[in-house]
Design an enzyme around this catalytic site. Structure first.
Site, PDB file in Angstrom:
ATOM      1  N   CYS A 197      -7.653 -35.802 -28.602  1.00 50.47           N
ATOM      2  CA  CYS A 197      -6.302 -35.289 -28.806  1.00 50.47           C
ATOM      3  C   CYS A 197      -5.386 -36.260 -29.544  1.00 50.47           C
ATOM      4  O   CYS A 197      -4.649 -35.856 -30.450  1.00 50.47           O
ATOM      5  CB  CYS A 197      -5.677 -34.858 -27.478  1.00 50.47           C
TER       6      CYS A 197
ATOM      7  N   HIS B  28      -2.612 -36.343 -22.316  1.00 51.56           N
ATOM      8  CA  HIS B  28      -2.927 -35.382 -23.382  1.00 51.56           C
ATOM      9  C   HIS B  28      -1.717 -35.228 -24.293  1.00 51.56           C
ATOM     10  O   HIS B  28      -0.573 -35.301 -23.855  1.00 51.56           O
ATOM     11  CB  HIS B  28      -3.306 -34.029 -22.771  1.00 51.56           C
TER      12      HIS B  28
ATOM     13  N   HIS C  31      -3.953 -28.779 -30.595  1.00 48.92           N
ATOM     14  CA  HIS C  31      -4.449 -29.955 -29.884  1.00 48.92           C
ATOM     15  C   HIS C  31      -5.961 -29.931 -29.852  1.00 48.92           C
ATOM     16  O   HIS C  31      -6.586 -28.920 -30.164  1.00 48.92           O
ATOM     17  CB  HIS C  31      -3.884 -29.987 -28.454  1.00 48.92           C
TER      18      HIS C  31
END
Length: 191
Positions: free
Chosen positions: A79, A131, A143
């Protein structure tokens, strides 16, 4: 005789409709508008929210790339490397190499003030940021998901709503390069 007149009238009306359709099509054949309409449909973002065609094109080219922790190519990406790639290629800006580092280098933005290109951060089953994604508009963000690779998700989905932490806009210095936070070796292992 009546049949010939009826056929002629139908042909005339059809010709008029085709002519009108071609005129309408010429008006909307502006490449930027067509691209915005296309990416709007693909990513679920309203046409009026698709302000940065280069951003949407870049994301589209990466959709489906598998997730790989520490990866930074189309063979696999995580990510934070995905958000880094977006910023380097779309905004010509370098940002931090992991999600915590990226968060340390943003000005926070309220969720309802997010703009396309802003970063969105999540704390998934952790007290720390784990994240990051890139906001696209209309609550959609791109993402690298650990389960499905690069994809577009909605911030209103229960999962993402539950773990959403903050949004942010990168602070940029005069050379258009974000300053990296120097942290412990442990931070380098985060995505």
């Amino acid at each position: 005789m009546k049949t010939k007149k009826l056929v002629a009238a139908m042909l005339f009306i059809g010709l008029c409709l085709v002519s009108q359709a071609q005129t309408t099509q010429t008006k909307s054949s502006d490449p930027d508008n067509l691209a915005k309409e296309y990416f709007s449909q693909i990513m679920g973002v309203a046409v009026n929210a698709t302000t940065n065609t280069k951003l949407y094109q870049f994301v589209y080219e990466w959709i489906g790339t598998p997730y790989r922790l520490g990866g930074d190519s189309k063979r696999g990406i995580d990510c934070s490397k995905f958000s880094l790639a977006v910023y380097e290629n779309v905004f010509n800006t370098t940002i931090g190499y992991n999600s915590r580092n990226q968060y340390a280098n943003v000005t926070t933005v309220q969720k309802n003030d997010l703009q396309a290109g802003d970063l969105v951060f999540f704390k998934i089953r952790s007290k720390s940021i784990t994240h990051v994604g890139v906001y696209l508009g209309d609550n959609q963000f791109a993402h690298a998901s650990s389960s499905k690779g690069v994809m577009v998700s909605n911030l209103d989905e229960a999962y993402w709503r539950r773990y959403y932490f903050s949004g942010g806009r990168p602070k940029v210095d005069q050379d258009r390069v974000m300053m990296a936070n120097i942290g412990s070796d442990e931070d380098d292992n985060l995505n």
